[in-house]
Design a protein around this motif. Sequence first.
Motif, PDB file in Angstrom:
ATOM      1  N   GLY A   8       0.800  -1.213   0.000  1.00  0.00           N
ATOM      2  CA  GLY A   8       0.000   0.000   0.000  1.00  0.00           C
ATOM      3  C   GLY A   8       0.836   1.269   0.000  1.00  0.00           C
ATOM      4  N   GLY A   9       0.244   2.362  -0.480  1.00  0.00           N
ATOM      5  CA  GLY A   9       0.909   3.654  -0.456  1.00  0.00           C
ATOM      6  C   GLY A   9       1.693   3.943  -1.719  1.00  0.00           C
ATOM      7  N   ASP A  10       2.327   5.090  -1.729  1.00  0.00           N
ATOM      8  CA  ASP A  10       3.082   5.531  -2.905  1.00  0.00           C
ATOM      9  C   ASP A  10       4.422   4.817  -3.052  1.00  0.00           C
ATOM     10  OD1 ASP A  10       1.017   7.312  -3.286  1.00  0.00           O
ATOM     11  OD2 ASP A  10       2.077   9.006  -2.376  1.00  0.00           O
ATOM     12  N   HIS A  11       4.939   4.243  -1.941  1.00  0.00           N
ATOM     13  CA  HIS A  11       6.296   3.711  -1.966  1.00  0.00           C
ATOM     14  C   HIS A  11       6.381   2.210  -1.697  1.00  0.00           C
ATOM     15  CE1 HIS A  11       7.344   7.935  -1.979  1.00  0.00           C
ATOM     16  NE2 HIS A  11       6.688   8.102  -0.847  1.00  0.00           N
ATOM     17  N   GLY A  12       5.280   1.585  -1.274  1.00  0.00           N
ATOM     18  CA  GLY A  12       5.268   0.149  -1.068  1.00  0.00           C
ATOM     19  C   GLY A  12       6.246  -0.328  -0.005  1.00  0.00           C
ATOM     20  N   ASP A  61       0.477 -11.765  -5.518  1.00  0.00           N
ATOM     21  CA  ASP A  61       0.963 -10.884  -6.589  1.00  0.00           C
ATOM     22  C   ASP A  61      -0.065  -9.823  -6.947  1.00  0.00           C
ATOM     23  OD1 ASP A  61      -0.927 -12.463  -7.777  1.00  0.00           O
ATOM     24  OD2 ASP A  61       0.415 -13.326  -9.289  1.00  0.00           O
ATOM     25  N   GLN A  62      -1.127  -9.724  -6.128  1.00  0.00           N
ATOM     26  CA  GLN A  62      -2.167  -8.739  -6.391  1.00  0.00           C
ATOM     27  C   GLN A  62      -2.133  -7.633  -5.328  1.00  0.00           C
ATOM     28  OE1 GLN A  62      -6.157 -10.192  -7.263  1.00  0.00           O
ATOM     29  NE2 GLN A  62      -5.352 -12.252  -7.637  1.00  0.00           N
ATOM     30  N   CYS A  63      -2.311  -6.407  -5.782  1.00  0.00           N
ATOM     31  CA  CYS A  63      -2.411  -5.288  -4.843  1.00  0.00           C
ATOM     32  C   CYS A  63      -3.444  -4.294  -5.364  1.00  0.00           C
ATOM     33  CB  CYS A  63      -1.065  -4.610  -4.643  1.00  0.00           C
ATOM     34  SG  CYS A  63      -0.386  -3.852  -6.131  1.00  0.00           S
ATOM     35  N   VAL A  64      -3.938  -3.468  -4.491  1.00  0.00           N
ATOM     36  CA  VAL A  64      -4.946  -2.463  -4.849  1.00  0.00           C
ATOM     37  C   VAL A  64      -4.235  -1.171  -5.233  1.00  0.00           C
ATOM     38  CG1 VAL A  64      -6.912  -1.105  -4.039  1.00  0.00           C
ATOM     39  CG2 VAL A  64      -6.647  -3.481  -3.297  1.00  0.00           C
ATOM     40  N   ALA A  65      -4.476  -0.703  -6.437  1.00  0.00           N
ATOM     41  CA  ALA A  65      -3.868   0.544  -6.894  1.00  0.00           C
ATOM     42  C   ALA A  65      -4.454   1.733  -6.140  1.00  0.00           C
ATOM     43  CB  ALA A  65      -4.092   0.717  -8.399  1.00  0.00           C
ATOM     44  N   MET A  66      -3.677   2.792  -6.027  1.00  0.00           N
ATOM     45  CA  MET A  66      -4.117   3.970  -5.279  1.00  0.00           C
ATOM     46  C   MET A  66      -5.327   4.642  -5.918  1.00  0.00           C
ATOM     47  SD  MET A  66      -2.278   4.160  -2.583  1.00  0.00           S
ATOM     48  CE  MET A  66      -2.364   5.832  -1.936  1.00  0.00           C
ATOM     49  N   ASP A  67      -5.495   4.485  -7.232  1.00  0.00           N
ATOM     50  CA  ASP A  67      -6.628   5.111  -7.925  1.00  0.00           C
ATOM     51  C   ASP A  67      -7.713   4.104  -8.290  1.00  0.00           C
ATOM     52  OD1 ASP A  67      -5.181   3.733  -9.789  1.00  0.00           O
ATOM     53  OD2 ASP A  67      -5.153   5.332 -11.295  1.00  0.00           O
ATOM     54  N   GLU A  68      -7.636   2.911  -7.731  1.00  0.00           N
ATOM     55  CA  GLU A  68      -8.615   1.870  -8.057  1.00  0.00           C
ATOM     56  C   GLU A  68      -9.940   2.144  -7.360  1.00  0.00           C
ATOM     57  OE1 GLU A  68      -8.896  -3.032  -7.749  1.00  0.00           O
ATOM     58  OE2 GLU A  68      -6.956  -1.995  -7.840  1.00  0.00           O
ATOM     59  N   GLY A 100      -2.580   2.383   1.797  1.00  0.00           N
ATOM     60  CA  GLY A 100      -3.177   2.254   0.476  1.00  0.00           C
ATOM     61  C   GLY A 100      -4.425   3.075   0.245  1.00  0.00           C
ATOM     62  N   ASN A 101      -5.137   2.705  -0.799  1.00  0.00           N
ATOM     63  CA  ASN A 101      -6.354   3.356  -1.263  1.00  0.00           C
ATOM     64  C   ASN A 101      -7.385   3.462  -0.125  1.00  0.00           C
ATOM     65  OD1 ASN A 101      -9.051   3.528  -2.408  1.00  0.00           O
ATOM     66  ND2 ASN A 101      -8.134   3.100  -4.399  1.00  0.00           N
ATOM     67  N   THR A 102      -7.746   4.690   0.258  1.00  0.00           N
ATOM     68  CA  THR A 102      -8.651   4.899   1.391  1.00  0.00           C
ATOM     69  C   THR A 102     -10.029   4.304   1.134  1.00  0.00           C
ATOM     70  OG1 THR A 102      -7.510   6.956   1.956  1.00  0.00           O
ATOM     71  CG2 THR A 102      -9.688   6.621   2.916  1.00  0.00           C
ATOM     72  N   HIS A 297      -1.068   7.867   5.762  1.00  0.00           N
ATOM     73  CA  HIS A 297      -0.987   8.692   4.561  1.00  0.00           C
ATOM     74  C   HIS A 297      -0.339   7.886   3.436  1.00  0.00           C
ATOM     75  CE1 HIS A 297      -2.380  12.437   6.204  1.00  0.00           C
ATOM     76  NE2 HIS A 297      -1.480  12.431   7.160  1.00  0.00           N
ATOM     77  N   GLY A 298      -0.870   8.041   2.231  1.00  0.00           N
ATOM     78  CA  GLY A 298      -0.313   7.322   1.099  1.00  0.00           C
ATOM     79  C   GLY A 298       1.124   7.699   0.805  1.00  0.00           C
ATOM     80  N   GLY A 299       1.470   8.955   1.035  1.00  0.00           N
ATOM     81  CA  GLY A 299       2.827   9.421   0.761  1.00  0.00           C
ATOM     82  C   GLY A 299       3.739   9.377   1.970  1.00  0.00           C
ATOM     83  N   ALA A 300       3.351   8.633   2.995  1.00  0.00           N
ATOM     84  CA  ALA A 300       4.134   8.578   4.238  1.00  0.00           C
ATOM     85  C   ALA A 300       5.548   8.069   3.993  1.00  0.00           C
ATOM     86  CB  ALA A 300       3.427   7.685   5.247  1.00  0.00           C
TER      87      ALA A 300
END
Length: 369
Positions: A8-12, A61-68, A100-102, A297-300
């Motif tokens: 999750g988040g911008d940096h994983g 191998d699956q993750c939720v995109a921030m804009d999903e 991740g995606n709120t 925060h996504g950008g934490a």
Amino acid sequence: MIAIDAMGGDHGPAVTVCGAGLVLDERPDLFFQLHGDEARINAELARLPKLKARSVVVHTDQCVAMDEKPAQAIRRRNTSLANAINAVKSGEARAVISAGNTGALMALSKMILKMMTDDLERPAIGCSWPNKKGFGTVLDVGANVTSDARQLIEFALMGAAFHRAVRGVEKPSIGLLNVGSEDVKGHEEVREAHKLLRENALGLNYHGFVEGTDLCAGTVDVVVTDGFTGNVALKTAEGTARFIKDLLKEAFKSSPLAMLGALVAGPALKAMAQRIDPAAGNGGPLLGLKGIVIKSHGGADVRAFSNAIKVGLSLAASGYERDIIESLKQFSQSIDEAEQAAIAAAAAGTSVEDKPAASQLEAAGNKVN
């Protein structure tokens, strides 16, 4: 055991895994479940042998995109986010932390964990807000765009329980965010909630209306508002904090004399920057769920994400869930008693307005029924 949505988040994993490592340095007794891409997670763990020894990697191998869109995230049951939440439901983990995606976190948490009571419709997101006295609590900051009077009171109950658990204040003061302090100010729902809280039938330490300037003044411990207003206030405050920091940097680089002044004032400036840094209060709980879910925060960065984990640990070590359930039960009983009193008053030919608390609680109950 703490479950981490490592993707999750911008940096994983570069932030989420390292954030867990930072917390482990302070709490070597902890265990972590790290959910996500095993190769990427192990690449970070290779540099953190202590964390590797205290962690279990759950591969997907699956993750939720921030804009999903949340609806898409719900349909995919094997994402790192869904798996981490399921770990809390199964009892494997005490809390889940995600940057991740709120919307997806909200939807999946509600679907998997369910709400604490049938009366609660949606979770509320709380946040720690820096003020002159330390940190206050503000909710809702994004989960519910609009909220009726009953929901605002539920937020007050949940916010008080959260603040008590994390900040150690036995009876936190509560204020309703409004456009003014006068009783006639604000829209109908906030005025109705104000009337109900002012009657104090729930035993809360209710201060009254507060305004935007009170958020940083620390006038009350807990500020209650709808999610739209709360989110706008939060993003505005975070943007203002960054703006001030940027202005100070520019000012102290403007001349050799200014740079000398910055050197002399360095320790004080650093302390101020830490006080207004959004990372210091990172970690917003989704209150009202049958389980502890913390939104980072996504950008934490690493330090900010570690702070979100610490919020989860504080809640896990407290009895805040039981506290909320008891408070909501008391609130529901108050509504039931008020409705019965209103019916009895009507049968006796007595005006409901003669019973202020009953009238107001009945009104709140009607909004739900």
